[in-house]
Design an enzyme around this catalytic site. Structure first.
Site, mmCIF file in Angstrom:
data_model
loop_
_atom_site.group_PDB
_atom_site.id
_atom_site.type_symbol
_atom_site.label_atom_id
_atom_site.label_comp_id
_atom_site.label_asym_id
_atom_site.label_seq_id
_atom_site.Cartn_x
_atom_site.Cartn_y
_atom_site.Cartn_z
ATOM 1 N N GLU A 81 -26.142 32.760 36.086
ATOM 2 C CA GLU A 81 -27.567 33.095 36.183
ATOM 3 C C GLU A 81 -28.532 31.999 35.752
ATOM 4 O O GLU A 81 -29.676 32.306 35.428
ATOM 5 C CB GLU A 81 -27.831 34.322 35.326
ATOM 6 C CG GLU A 81 -27.688 34.111 33.790
ATOM 7 C CD GLU A 81 -26.320 34.473 33.231
ATOM 8 O OE1 GLU A 81 -25.350 34.482 34.024
ATOM 9 O OE2 GLU A 81 -26.224 34.739 32.027
ATOM 10 N N ASN A 82 -28.136 30.729 35.736
ATOM 11 C CA ASN A 82 -29.059 29.656 35.315
ATOM 12 C C ASN A 82 -30.474 29.981 35.772
ATOM 13 O O ASN A 82 -30.698 30.295 36.940
ATOM 14 C CB ASN A 82 -28.645 28.333 35.947
ATOM 15 C CG ASN A 82 -27.164 28.072 35.840
ATOM 16 O OD1 ASN A 82 -26.636 28.011 34.754
ATOM 17 N ND2 ASN A 82 -26.489 27.974 36.983
ATOM 18 N N GLY A 137 -17.705 34.382 39.041
ATOM 19 C CA GLY A 137 -18.298 34.909 40.258
ATOM 20 C C GLY A 137 -19.624 34.240 40.558
ATOM 21 O O GLY A 137 -19.915 33.851 41.688
ATOM 22 N N ALA A 138 -20.440 34.101 39.527
ATOM 23 C CA ALA A 138 -21.761 33.509 39.678
ATOM 24 C C ALA A 138 -22.322 33.244 38.294
ATOM 25 O O ALA A 138 -21.803 33.749 37.303
ATOM 26 C CB ALA A 138 -22.693 34.445 40.455
ATOM 27 N N GLU A 184 -27.068 38.736 38.853
ATOM 28 C CA GLU A 184 -27.637 37.474 38.370
ATOM 29 C C GLU A 184 -29.166 37.538 38.306
ATOM 30 O O GLU A 184 -29.775 36.950 37.422
ATOM 31 C CB GLU A 184 -27.189 36.303 39.255
ATOM 32 C CG GLU A 184 -25.675 36.158 39.427
ATOM 33 C CD GLU A 184 -24.897 36.163 38.122
ATOM 34 O OE1 GLU A 184 -25.457 35.781 37.083
ATOM 35 O OE2 GLU A 184 -23.717 36.581 38.135
HETATM 36 ZN ZN LIG Z 1 -23.589 38.222 33.849
#
Ligand SMILES: [Zn+2]
Length: 1060
Positions: free
Chosen positions: A420-421, A417-418, A454
């Protein structure tokens, strides 16, 4: 990371019930992330998840084919207790700084790089072991010892960086092959603060350097690169290891990969993207690729001038590349200490929207949302909520966001989904972008949830990181819990805590499977790390944290969090470090002095599954016995699990207490097998335990108390939606496992027959009915089930005008969609007729972009049109899928095409998923209609295993397990189960990394098979009798019975229930 796969699919399925109807995340309850089109995705997922999610298991004895089966009930598939020897890097050498210089050539799909890693040994070692995967490493590596001497100087940050860089160049230029060479050099300290701080009076270091000879560089198992040294490293001295490498910009969705999109001139544009979590940083540059090896990073990227380059940190300077016109170097500032899986860089020609906010540390921080130019107007919602969320989190956690900027970017090809860098968060387009005009409530909610998730990771995961993947849940459970808090803050009307409760109830089903896992679990082999990204780490983790919060109070919980974050920032922690911080916060609270937070929480995170609390009242004496037992959906759970005891905080109230006075605070603890309390309750009022459904357990009562609860529901004494949903859900869970008469559970469902406005009540009711629907589908009694469901839905649908009027708010839109979905699923003639007509209207438009179907009902309409239509409807949607550049449109369509019942069209889709369908949509083509089409898909997979396996495992480690779930997740007869087992045996080696998925599919299949044999006949009778009784009267005015006095006969002989 937020899951686009398991978690969402899981939720989608549970929300909408039917894997065929790809609704995905629209339903109201989503949890996580991928929203936007979540719908879609979900839909797909629906199917997918099945497995994981699925319901309970039951013991099923493997019969004739046992000689061919590779697992049985005593040993889960692929189980191993021996930790792989190459699982971990030795801790004897630790990195502190990476200087990465990378040249990225998208045209040739290649990158070359130099990396300088500052390392230190803590013992004398003659070997350096780090990670590298698929890279070509230049054998001319160098290792130089740094001997420092501090010198005062005045330098600006930019000059300092340049000094540092030039010094590194000189190092490499002076490399010799002698064992040791000494020469002086000027070098900025590698351990200095980030360059933005204190530009003057910096200490620069004068160092002597000598080379250590590297005898050999060899690749080893576990993606390891082993460097043998001529002389041992001396402890506590810095060394710089320089490696040159090259690799391919991959065509997958992990590592450093290529993504593409079509611009407004229909020309294909290429971009470079990274996705490193969990173990793909090593595929982009050599590194110590474990979360606990935190280090600072200073990254420079050479790239064509017409592209933008982003990374975790701000750009510090740019310069031309000598000898290469039209190319430039972009240099980024030095990072804070962080784990390798959080490093990121992106090359693109995107546009962005920008805003800023002033953080708690008084620094104004830039926020940018990036997207392909055509979608820039859809970036507004994310841009709007990001500063609000960051400021809110800073307030709640008491710690400022650590970096000076944050970029959020929508990537056309993206796996999860995404991600978090730190400072550069990457998303699927559908989880970041929202179209204010055409978008539906579920999509908007999905964006809010993913962004909130995120951003929460910027603290939980990035600032404080788990020591090892065993505690992945510390990252994901926390970020998930905080996402609900964050979204609740910015969009309070969405009632996110109701959603969290619903998600917990949903999870309780799959967490009762025989082979469920604990939240905190050992990693035996690196290939299983991906399996930890499941709903246990996310949703169970979040709900355990919520239970702790509720037990010790929000105030103390936040105090403990602040202690934890402050103590462990820029470092790595494990779960007990968090519990110790919480203990510190609660130390002086009298009411908690007998509670050990460590042992309380360990009992929940380190034991698999969860308990049912049996409540037995003695109505004469007022004594109440509370007893705990493992709640397992199999009649033969593992013995060691049956012995588990949890520390359970118990809240309760009675139905004579007005709802406003109910307290969520626990009133007693159950830490033993059982405890007896003298409560002196009024004998004609029910006790209700686990108030607000916050505790992670089920509750069963004696028969009289169940009857009192039913009466309270009927009389309106219980009108709290969560309580209603909880009683319905608990009763179905208990009935399914033979702990309660089914007639109680079924009787409770009729509470909605005169209308029910609450979304959660409907969701839990329909989720449970979905299990029945699948299992009864092949039985003769299915007709009565359909009739009963139409009766339940009728009043509320009428009240909502069948979705024909504009919904009052988002919640109502989500509810009406769910109800209509069910009306069509049980083949309500009105619904089918309406949906087909809507679709026909669209097909007759001169411009297909002029879609007259209300956007929030499109998924449903597409589904019905495809399921009950033929080639014409299919081709209409397929053409739009191929020609559209809008990811929302594409996701919605590809999620619904597999509901076709035409065998040739199913095969067409499956073939296309291996060739033409863009990779992030390809798995959605497998969410076929159960049961007929899934069997086709099973055979297709079995007959084309090598191709399918290769295509999907090349993408990432998450997609292929989802395919397995979609294809095998709804097995309900022994022939299919045997087919799965033979298939798995045949490909055992390749399937081992997804052993948990497979084992849960088998658990779930066993549950269904046993259930059908045991219950289907009696339940069909119940529906039949109910309909006969109620259709003889005027059903619009009749007050239905709450519990019928119909005993469901349990038969072991399979009569009406055919096992397909
Ligand atoms: Zn996560």
């Amino acid at each position: 990371m937020s899951l686009s796969h398991s978690r969402q699919q899981f939720l989608a399925y549970e929300t909408h019930g039917d894997p065929n109807i790809h609704y995905g995340r629209k339903g109201g309850i989503f949890i996580s992330t991928c929203i936007c089109i979540g719908l879609v995705i979900c839909a797909v997922l629906v199917a997918a998840l099945v497995g994981i999610i699925v319901y309970y298991i039951t013991y099923f004895k493997i019969s004739q084919n046992s000689g061919h089966d590779f697992w049985d009930e005593t040993e889960p598939f692929g189980q191993s207790t021996a930790v792989a020897a190459d699982l971990r890097l030795p801790k004897s050498v630790q990195p502190s700084f990476y200087r990465l210089k990378l040249k990225a050539d998208l045209e040739k799909s290649k990158f070359t790089g130099d990396i300088y890693i500052t390392i230190k040994a803590n013992e004398k070692v003659k070997e350096i072991i780090l990670h590298s995967k698929g890279l070509i490493i230049d054998k001319n590596a160098t290792l130089t010892e740094q001997i420092y001497e501090n010198v005062q100087t005045i330098q600006s940050s930019k000059v300092k960086r340049q000094v540092n860089e030039s010094s590194i160049e000189s190092t490499s230029q002076n490399t010799t092959n002698n064992d040791v060479t000494e020469f002086p050099m000027l070098n900025s300290t590698l351990e200095s603060e980030p360059a933005t701080i204190s530009p003057v009076n910096t200490q620069v270091i004068h160092s002597n350097v000598r080379n250590i000879k590297i005898i050999s560089i060899t690749e080893s198992t576990g993606d390891r690169l082993v460097l043998a040294l001529a002389s041992a490293l001396v402890p506590d001295i810095d060394y710089t290891l320089k490696l040159s490498f090259e690799g391919n910009i991959s065509n997958s969705l992990t590592g450093f990969y290529k993504s593409t999109y079509k611009d407004s001139n229909n020309e294909i544009r290429e971009m470079g993207v990274t996705q490193f979590e969990p173990t793909s940083a090593r595929a982009a540059f050599p590194c110590f690729d474990e979360p606990a090896f935190k280090a600072k990073f200073e990254i420079s990227i050479a790239h064509p001038q017409n592209m933008s380059v982003l990374s975790n940190m701000k750009i510090s300077t740019e310069e031309s590349v000598p000898g290469e016109p039209n190319w430039q170097w972009t240099h980024f500032e030095r990072s804070v200490d962080m784990s390798t899986y959080l490093v990121a860089y992106v090359l693109c020609d995107f546009k962005y929207l920008e805003t800023s906010y002033t953080a708690r540390d008084n620094i104004t921080k830039t926020i940018r949302v990036w997207t392909q130019p055509a979608f820039i107007s859809k970036a507004n919602y994310a841009l709007n909520i990001t500063p609000k969320l960051l400021a809110f989190y800073e307030d709640v956690f008491g710690v400022p966001y650590a970096l000076d900027k944050i970029d959020l970017i929508a990537i056309p090809d993206f796996s999860s989904g995404a991600m978090e860098n730190w400072g550069l968060v990457t998303f699927r387009e559908t989880t970041l972008l929202f179209d204010e005009k055409e978008g539906v409530p579920g999509e908007k909610r999905g964006v809010a949830i993913d962004v909130a998730h995120e951003l929460a990771h910027q603290w939980f995961g990035n600032l404080v990181t788990m020591k090892w993947w065993t505690d992945l849940w510390l990252n994901e459970g926390f970020a998930t819990y905080v996402e609900y808090i964050g979204v609740n803050h910015i969009e309070p009307e969405w009632n996110m805590f109701v959603t969290l409760t619903r998600d917990k109830m949903t999870l309780l089903r799959s967490d009762s499977l025989k082979n469920t896992s604990p939240v905190s679990r050992k990693v035996i082999d690196a290939s299983e790390i991906s399996q930890k990204f499941d709903e246990i780490s996310y949703t169970k983790g979040a709900n355990l944290i919520r239970m702790l919060n509720n037990t010790i109070s929000e105030e103390l919980f936040l105090k403990g969090l602040a202690i934890y974050l402050d103590t462990w920032k820029y470092r790595n922690a494990e779960e007990n470090d968090l519990w110790k911080a919480m203990s510190q916060a609660t130390r002086s609270t009298d009411s908690l002095k007998d509670v050990s937070i460590v042992s309380f929480m360990n009992s929940w995170t380190r034991q698999a599954g969860y308990p049912v609390v049996n409540v037995k009242r003695d109505y004469a004496t007022g004594n109440v016995v509370f007893e705990q037992r493992l709640f397992c959906s199999s009649p033969s759970p593992y013995t060691n699990m049956e012995k588990q005891i949890w520390q359970i905080p118990i809240s309760y109230t009675t139905t004579d207490v007005p709802h406003e006075q109910w307290s969520l605070t626990p009133k007693l603890w159950l830490k033993e097998r059982s405890v007896t309390e003298k409560l002196n309750l009024k004998s004609d009022h029910a006790i209700y335990v686990n108030v607000g459904a916050i505790g992670y357990y089920l509750v069963n009562y004696d028969q009289k108390n169940w009857e009192l609860l039913s009466q309270a529901l009927k009389s309106g004494a219980i009108d709290d939606p969560i309580t209603k949903a909880q009683l319905i859900d608990d009763s179905f869970n208990l009935a399914k496992t033979n702990r309660l008469e089914y007639s109680y559970a079924l009787g409770l469902t009729s509470c909605v027959v005169n209308g029910e406005d609450s979304k959660i009540v409907w969701e839990m009711l329909l989720d449970n009915m979905s299990f029945l629907k699948h299992n009864l589908k092949s039985t003769s009694g299915y007709l009565y089930f359909q009739d009963y469901m139409r009766l339940l839905l009728a009043k509320q649908l009428e009240k909502l005008n069948y979705g024909l009027s504009k919904p009052a708010d988002d919640n109502e839109a989500l509810l009406v969609e769910n109800l209509l979905l069910w009306e069509c699923m049980v083949e309500g003639p009105r619904c089918l007729h309406w949906a087909k007509a809507e679709f026909r209207k669209w097909m007759e438009q001169t411009d297909v972009n002029d879609n007259p179907i209300p956007s929030y009902l499109r998924s449903l309409v597409y589904n019905v049109a495809i399921k009950y239509g033929g080639r014409e409807e299919f081709e209409f949607l397929w053409n739009i899928f191929q020609n559209s550049t809008d990811p929302t449109v594409k996701t919605l369509i590809i999620s619904n095409l597999p509901s076709t019942r035409e065998a040739s069209l199913i095969t067409f889709l499956l073939e296309k998923s291996l060739t033409d369908i863009p990779k992030q949509y390809a798995a959605l083509a497998w969410s076929t209609d159960v049961p007929a089409s899934t069997r086709l898909a099973q055979n297709f997979l079995i007959n084309n295993f090598d191709r399918v396996y290769q295509v999907f495992t090349n993408l990432d480690s998450f997609t292929f397990p989802n395919i397995l779930n979609m294809v095998f997740g709804f097995i309900s007869d022994t022939d299919e189960l045997d087919k799965l087992k033979r298939f798995a045996l045949q490909h055992k080696e390749k399937l081992l990394p997804m052993s948990q998925t497979l084992q849960k599919i088998v658990d779930s299949a066993n549950l269904r098979i046993t259930w059908i044999r045991k219950y289907s006949l009696g339940i069909n009778e119940w529906f039949k009798n109910y309909m006969q009784e109620h259709t003889q009267q005027n059903t619009t005015t009749v007050e239905p019975e709450w519990t019928q006095n119909i005993t469901i006969s349990i038969s072991d002989s399979n009569t009406t229930a055919s096992s397909r």
